[in-house]
Design a protein around this motif. Structure first.
Motif, PDB file in Angstrom:
ATOM      1  N   LEU A 179       0.852  -1.183  -0.115  1.00 41.53           N
ATOM      2  CA  LEU A 179       0.126   0.063   0.011  1.00 41.53           C
ATOM      3  C   LEU A 179       0.781   1.224  -0.009  1.00 41.53           C
ATOM      4  CD1 LEU A 179      -2.999  -1.076   2.473  1.00 41.53           C
ATOM      5  CD2 LEU A 179      -3.145  -0.648  -0.042  1.00 41.53           C
ATOM      6  N   THR A 180       2.019   1.188   0.357  1.00 41.21           N
ATOM      7  CA  THR A 180       2.936   2.215   0.581  1.00 41.21           C
ATOM      8  C   THR A 180       3.434   2.625  -1.261  1.00 41.21           C
ATOM      9  OG1 THR A 180       3.983   1.759   2.733  1.00 41.21           O
ATOM     10  CG2 THR A 180       5.269   2.969   1.049  1.00 41.21           C
ATOM     11  N   ARG A 181       3.510   1.607  -1.646  1.00 41.72           N
ATOM     12  CA  ARG A 181       3.778   1.918  -3.032  1.00 41.72           C
ATOM     13  C   ARG A 181       2.695   2.133  -4.030  1.00 41.72           C
ATOM     14  NH1 ARG A 181       5.323  -2.584  -5.444  1.00 41.72           N
ATOM     15  NH2 ARG A 181       4.680  -3.842  -3.823  1.00 41.72           N
ATOM     16  N   LYS A 182       1.439   1.513  -3.632  1.00 40.75           N
ATOM     17  CA  LYS A 182       0.227   1.624  -4.435  1.00 40.75           C
ATOM     18  C   LYS A 182      -0.989   1.617  -3.587  1.00 40.75           C
ATOM     19  CE  LYS A 182      -2.404  -0.382  -8.377  1.00 40.75           C
ATOM     20  NZ  LYS A 182      -2.942  -1.571  -8.916  1.00 40.75           N
ATOM     21  N   SER A 183      -1.359   2.934  -3.363  1.00 39.39           N
ATOM     22  CA  SER A 183      -2.418   2.880  -1.922  1.00 39.39           C
ATOM     23  C   SER A 183      -3.725   2.700  -2.366  1.00 39.39           C
ATOM     24  CB  SER A 183      -2.350   4.684  -1.851  1.00 39.39           C
ATOM     25  OG  SER A 183      -2.550   5.261  -2.717  1.00 39.39           O
ATOM     26  N   THR A 184      -3.716   2.261  -3.708  1.00 41.24           N
ATOM     27  CA  THR A 184      -5.323   1.863  -4.114  1.00 41.24           C
ATOM     28  C   THR A 184      -5.449   0.306  -4.564  1.00 41.24           C
ATOM     29  OG1 THR A 184      -4.643   2.432  -6.468  1.00 41.24           O
ATOM     30  CG2 THR A 184      -5.681   4.010  -5.272  1.00 41.24           C
ATOM     31  N   ALA A 185      -4.425  -0.219  -3.915  1.00 42.98           N
ATOM     32  CA  ALA A 185      -4.461  -1.769  -4.183  1.00 42.98           C
ATOM     33  C   ALA A 185      -5.680  -2.401  -3.740  1.00 42.98           C
ATOM     34  CB  ALA A 185      -3.114  -2.429  -3.397  1.00 42.98           C
ATOM     35  N   THR A 186      -5.941  -3.468  -4.451  1.00 40.73           N
ATOM     36  CA  THR A 186      -7.123  -4.292  -4.163  1.00 40.73           C
ATOM     37  C   THR A 186      -6.906  -5.066  -2.948  1.00 40.73           C
ATOM     38  OG1 THR A 186      -7.754  -4.048  -6.386  1.00 40.73           O
ATOM     39  CG2 THR A 186      -8.794  -5.832  -5.035  1.00 40.73           C
ATOM     40  N   MET A 187      -8.185  -5.637  -2.408  1.00 42.64           N
ATOM     41  CA  MET A 187      -7.834  -6.485  -1.474  1.00 42.64           C
ATOM     42  C   MET A 187      -7.296  -7.883  -1.902  1.00 42.64           C
ATOM     43  SD  MET A 187      -8.924  -5.234   1.440  1.00 42.64           S
ATOM     44  CE  MET A 187      -9.781  -6.562   2.809  1.00 42.64           C
ATOM     45  N   ASP A 188      -7.479  -8.150  -3.150  1.00 40.94           N
ATOM     46  CA  ASP A 188      -6.732  -9.225  -3.727  1.00 40.94           C
ATOM     47  C   ASP A 188      -5.586  -9.082  -3.844  1.00 40.94           C
ATOM     48  OD1 ASP A 188      -7.695 -11.815  -4.688  1.00 40.94           O
ATOM     49  OD2 ASP A 188      -7.585 -11.074  -6.885  1.00 40.94           O
ATOM     50  N   GLU A 189      -5.109  -7.877  -4.036  1.00 44.10           N
ATOM     51  CA  GLU A 189      -3.471  -7.778  -4.402  1.00 44.10           C
ATOM     52  C   GLU A 189      -2.900  -7.779  -3.144  1.00 44.10           C
ATOM     53  OE1 GLU A 189      -3.232  -4.710  -7.757  1.00 44.10           O
ATOM     54  OE2 GLU A 189      -4.586  -3.978  -6.822  1.00 44.10           O
ATOM     55  N   VAL A 190      -3.478  -7.146  -2.083  1.00 43.88           N
ATOM     56  CA  VAL A 190      -3.047  -7.225  -0.694  1.00 43.88           C
ATOM     57  C   VAL A 190      -2.796  -8.862  -0.186  1.00 43.88           C
ATOM     58  CG1 VAL A 190      -3.552  -6.763   1.610  1.00 43.88           C
ATOM     59  CG2 VAL A 190      -4.050  -4.967  -0.124  1.00 43.88           C
ATOM     60  N   ALA A 191      -3.963  -9.471  -0.380  1.00 42.87           N
ATOM     61  CA  ALA A 191      -3.935 -10.955  -0.095  1.00 42.87           C
ATOM     62  C   ALA A 191      -2.759 -11.483  -0.956  1.00 42.87           C
ATOM     63  CB  ALA A 191      -4.908 -11.464  -0.438  1.00 42.87           C
ATOM     64  N   LYS A 192      -2.641 -11.344  -2.394  1.00 41.73           N
ATOM     65  CA  LYS A 192      -1.652 -12.144  -3.087  1.00 41.73           C
ATOM     66  C   LYS A 192      -0.144 -11.703  -2.391  1.00 41.73           C
ATOM     67  CE  LYS A 192      -3.810 -13.617  -7.124  1.00 41.73           C
ATOM     68  NZ  LYS A 192      -4.863 -14.209  -6.193  1.00 41.73           N
ATOM     69  N   ALA A 193      -0.043 -10.307  -2.184  1.00 44.57           N
ATOM     70  CA  ALA A 193       1.103  -9.673  -1.730  1.00 44.57           C
ATOM     71  C   ALA A 193       1.681 -10.705  -0.618  1.00 44.57           C
ATOM     72  CB  ALA A 193       1.137  -8.301  -1.643  1.00 44.57           C
TER      73      ALA A 193
END
Lengths: 192, 192
Positions: free
Chosen positions: A25-39
């Motif tokens: 989220l620091t890099r991409k503050s609009t990241a999806t919950m799905d992206e957060v999970a994958k990360a």
DNA sequence: CCCATGTGAGACATCACTGTCTCAGTGTGG
DNA sequence: CCACACTGAGACAGTGATGTCTCACATGGG
């Protein structure tokens, strides 16, 4: 194991999830919950089991940021020795939390209507107190307010974290850059 | 009136819409197109006639920010007189654009994949050149890089704009706060 | 061994925002 | 007066993220 707050399977490391989320989220503050999970290397379902929505995740991130900041302030021993050295210690200790701080610094505008977390107030007070102490001891100039000193340090920490993550400056220079510019300014000292 | 780029009815003042959008998005970066329209006092349909989507709006905002920054740099005459005075002029001239700059500064992370607008590169170059000049003339310290000076100024401008909009510091102190902290630092000068 | 816990994968409806369209109203210039 | 340009309001479907659910699988403890 019903006496334990969390299951005995250790399951997903909540701290690790928060770490990953903060980094992303620091890099991409609009990241999806799905992206957060994958990360974080987990599924969206599991992520949602731990944080009931994006809002809860940001709140948890905020709590983590506050916790790390207060730990950093503890480690920096702001009330010991010369105030300028205390500032250097503070910047050094804050460095690992700077990226998360930068994210929360911009994200907080979303909670505009609501009251801000009391933790930030505590932190602001401690940092402001340091600057007040420095002004009282004659170390710091008195034509600038402690409140502005505090804001400026946050801004420089955020700028530094951003510049480092963009590769515009070296991470190893982070502490020196911020602390020395903040303390000494851009002008060359006469007596140097 | 087909020879005119825009209709003769003057219609919605595009600059005014951009102004309102900048003011709103600075406070709430996730504002809806509907909210942007309402803030500008127009309907969503009309807003969409002028800016084909949120992306186009942000791009236009970016162009406006670049334009204002370059105008500010022109007005500041960065290559005249002592570098420190040039910095003071720069901060003073940048003040009206600081809020917009702060918004774009955080929003640019969304364009991570794409190439950034060449305007920012031009601006960075001009500001960096000022700091290089100051270092060459012996006014500025040389243990900090011009790139970091540039980033730091942006960060302080953003922090200042944010602090002013939050009411934590007075708007009239904006220029003095930023320029003097940046130039002189928090430490009290010996010879003062 | 068997059960409980936690997980991944996927389906599903919901919701908010978006982009597009139509229609009626208003004001200006010819 | 009429034609034109522009606007506001609303309807409409498309899209993407979200919250919720079910089911199958893995692992560790009793």
């Amino acid at each position: 194991m019903s006496h334990m707050g969390y299951g005995c399977l250790m399951a997903v490391d909540r701290a690790h999830v928060l770490r990953s989320a903060a980094a992303l989220l620091t890099r991409k503050s609009t990241a999806t919950m799905d992206e957060v999970a994958k990360a974080a290397g987990i599924s969206r379902a599991t992520l949602h089991r731990h944080f009931a929505g994006r809002d809860a995740l940001v709140r948890a991130l905020e709590a983590l940021g506050i916790e790390e900041c207060e730990a950093a302030l503890d480690a920096a021993r702001l009330d010991e020795g010369p105030a300028s050295d205390a500032v250097r210690r503070m910047v050094r200790e804050m460095e690992p939390a700077a990226a998360l701080l930068a994210f929360l610094y911009t994200e907080n505008q979303l909670f505009e209507g609501e009251e801000q977390n009391a933790g930030w107030t505590r932190i602001d007070d401690r940092v402001s107190a340091l600057f007040r102490r420095g002004q009282g001891s004659g170390e710091f100039r008195i034509d600038l307010s402690p409140a502005w000193f505090t804001e400026a340090v946050y801004g420089l920490l955020a700028s530094g974290a951003w510049a480092v993550s963009e590769g515009r400056v070296a991470r190893k220079d982070f502490t020196h850059m911020i602390a020395e510019l903040f303390l000494g300014g851009a002008l060359r000292r006469e007596e140097s």
